[in-house]
Design a protein around this motif. Sequence first.
Motif, PDB file in Angstrom:
ATOM      1  N   GLU A  59       0.826  -1.205   0.000  1.00  0.00           N
ATOM      2  CA  GLU A  59       0.000   0.000   0.000  1.00  0.00           C
ATOM      3  C   GLU A  59       0.863   1.259   0.000  1.00  0.00           C
ATOM      4  N   ALA A  60       1.996   1.223   0.706  1.00  0.00           N
ATOM      5  CA  ALA A  60       2.911   2.364   0.654  1.00  0.00           C
ATOM      6  C   ALA A  60       3.437   2.541  -0.772  1.00  0.00           C
ATOM      7  N   MET A  61       3.711   1.449  -1.426  1.00  0.00           N
ATOM      8  CA  MET A  61       4.176   1.491  -2.811  1.00  0.00           C
ATOM      9  C   MET A  61       3.068   2.013  -3.733  1.00  0.00           C
ATOM     10  N   ALA A  62       1.842   1.593  -3.471  1.00  0.00           N
ATOM     11  CA  ALA A  62       0.716   2.006  -4.311  1.00  0.00           C
ATOM     12  C   ALA A  62       0.483   3.513  -4.263  1.00  0.00           C
ATOM     13  N   HIS A  63       0.892   4.152  -3.168  1.00  0.00           N
ATOM     14  CA  HIS A  63       0.698   5.595  -3.029  1.00  0.00           C
ATOM     15  C   HIS A  63       1.922   6.381  -3.506  1.00  0.00           C
ATOM     16  N   ASP A  64       2.884   5.683  -4.047  1.00  0.00           N
ATOM     17  CA  ASP A  64       4.057   6.322  -4.649  1.00  0.00           C
ATOM     18  C   ASP A  64       3.793   6.417  -6.146  1.00  0.00           C
TER      19      ASP A  64
END
Length: 633
Positions: free
Chosen positions: A570-575
Amino acid sequence: MSALRVHGERKQQNARFGNFAAAWTQGTPYTPEDLFDHQPMSLPSGSFLFVGRLDYRDDLVRALGLETATAAKMADSGLAMAAWEKWGTDSFDRLEGGWSLIVIDAENQRLTAARSPFHAPPLVYHESRDRFAISSFPRGLFALPTIPRMVDEERVADALILNFEFKEKTYFKDVFSLPSGHWMEVTRDASTITGFYDVDRLEPIRFARDEDYVEALDALMQDSVATSMRALKTPACTVSAGLDSSTVAVYALEALERGVPGLTDPLIGFTHVPGKDWDGRTYGKGRLGDESGPVKALAAMYPHFDVTFVASEGLPLDHGLDEVIRLSEMPPFGWNNLHWGAEIQRLTKETGRNVLLGGGSGNRTISFSNRYIFPKLFKERRWGELHRMLRALNIEQGIAKRYYRFVAQPLFPASVNKLIGRVRRDQSMAGYSGYSAINPDYAAEMRVGERAQEMGWDDSFSTMRSPQEMRKRMSFNGNREQNALMRAAMQSSSGVQSRDPLGCRRITEFCFAIPDEQYMTPGVDRWLVRRLMKDRLPREIVNFQQRGRQSADWHARFTQNLDRHREEFEAMAHDPDMAERFDIPRIRRVFDTWPDKTPLDANDHPDYLLAMVGMGRMFGIKRFINWVEGRNR
C-alpha cells in the motif's frame, strides 16, 4: 578500492601506471593456493588482475611447462598471468574454470578484459569520451564521481517480463556487462568486444556402443568433481531428491574414498524441506514438495554421508532480501528461494566449511530432458520413431494430447500458443500477462512486447524446437549473465563459495556433442544419467519420475507475513512512480482474495502465478529502486 572492500575485506591493494589505475580486494580464501594471492601483479609494461578459480590446474601447469613444485605455490592468478604471457589472448580459450581478468598495458595504452564461458565472475564497465572504467561490481564504478548512479528504466521493464536477452545491459544507465566467453580491448581510440568461445564449433562425439558414452561421462565426472573439491577443507553439498545434486554428492563421496589430496573431513549435505506450516500442496503435476524421503534413502545407502534437513523455520520469504540487493546491486529474479539458500550457506559456514557443491547445471548437461526432440523428429520425417517414443512416455495423457503438447505446440508461433493459453485459462502459457506484476500501460509505454519480439524472446516458453536450441538457451541465456552479480554477492555475504561440477566446460561440451538419443530411450527420459547412476543411487532417486519443487511452502510463509507485505504494498501504491510501473488494482485484488491454501491453478485463484512468482519480483524491484534512490522501504 574502498568501495569494493565490502567484497574483499581480507586484502586490498592498488597501483598507478600513468593514466591507468588498478585496485584489487580479496575476501575469504577458498583454496590452498588462494593463500599465495597478491594483486595487482606486475607485467613489464603494466599490471594483471584476476578473480575466480581455475579448474584442472595440473593440465594447465603441464601446458605451461612449469615445475610442479613451483606451480604448487602459485595462486590461480599467477597461473593465469603465466598463460597470458605465453599465449596472449589465445590463453582465454585455454583457461578452464570460472574467472575474469583485466590486463593493463600502460606502454601501449591498452586495456584487455575477459570472462570465462561458464560461471564467470562479473565485470561491468562504463565508457565516455574521457574515461573508461571497469569493475567487478557497479559500486566500483560509482566511486568515481563522474559516473552517474541512475536506474535503467528499460532494464527494469524488461526484467518484469523476464526478458534478459540484452545480455550486456545492467540495471544502471550507461553501465554494461562484459558477456561471458568474450574479451574486450580498449585503446584511446576505440573499444571492441570479441567472442572467443562458440559451442557450435564442437565436433560431434560418436561411439560404437551406448555403454561407451556412460564410461566416458564417468571419467569426466570423476575429474570434474575432484577439481571442484579443491578447498581448504572438505566441501559441503546441497542434495535433493533429483538426479543432479545426488550424483554430485556420490562422486564427491567416491573422491574422498580415493583420497583427494588434503581433505580429511567427511562430506556433509544439506537438503531444503518445507516448514511445519506447509499444507502439503505442490504446484506442478507430479512435483515432489518434500524431498526428504529419497534423500534419506541416499543417506542410508552411504552411512558415512551426514545430511541435515533444513526447514528454515520462522524465516520469511524476504529474509535477507535487502542485504542481497545491497551487495548484488540488482533485484533478484524472485524471493522464494532466498531464505533457505541463505540458511544453508549459514549452516555450511557454521560447520567450518566454506565451499558448497551443487548440481544446478545438470538439467542442461547430464540429466537433460530430451522431450525437446519430438519437433526435430517430426521435421526430419522420422515419424515412426517419433510415434514409438511418444507412446512410451510415462505420462497420463492420450496420444492426441501428446502430439499436441510435444510436437504441435513447439512448432506453433508463440502468439498462437499464448492465445490458446488465454482461452484455456492456462496462465503458464499465456505469456507475461499471466505471471508479471507489470502495469499494462507502463508495458506499452516501455515497448516491452515489441522489444521482446525483436530480441526473439518467447515469454510463453513454448517454442523450443530442438534439443540443441534448448541446451543453448539453458546454457547461454541472459538471466545466467545477470545472475553473475547475484552469485558473487551471495558469496560475499556468506563467505561460502558455491560450485557446480555439472556446469564445467568439459562436461558441458561432452553433453552438447553426443547424439540426442543418448538422453532418451522409449519409456525412459534422462537416460544418460540414469544409466550412469543405476548402481550408485537408490531406486527412490534413479528410477523416480517426479521432480522436486523448491519452496513448496511459499504460500504459508507469505501468509504468515501477509499484513506486513500488504502494508509495504500500500505504501508502494501511493508512490506515483511505483504505481506507474506496477498493476496496482490487480495486485490489490490478490491481497483482498488471498487464498487459504496453496493455489495450484486458476480454479484455486485466478491470479495464482502472479501470487507465486510475480509479487516476489515486484517487491524485489521496488526495494532495489528505493535503495538506488536512497529512500526508505
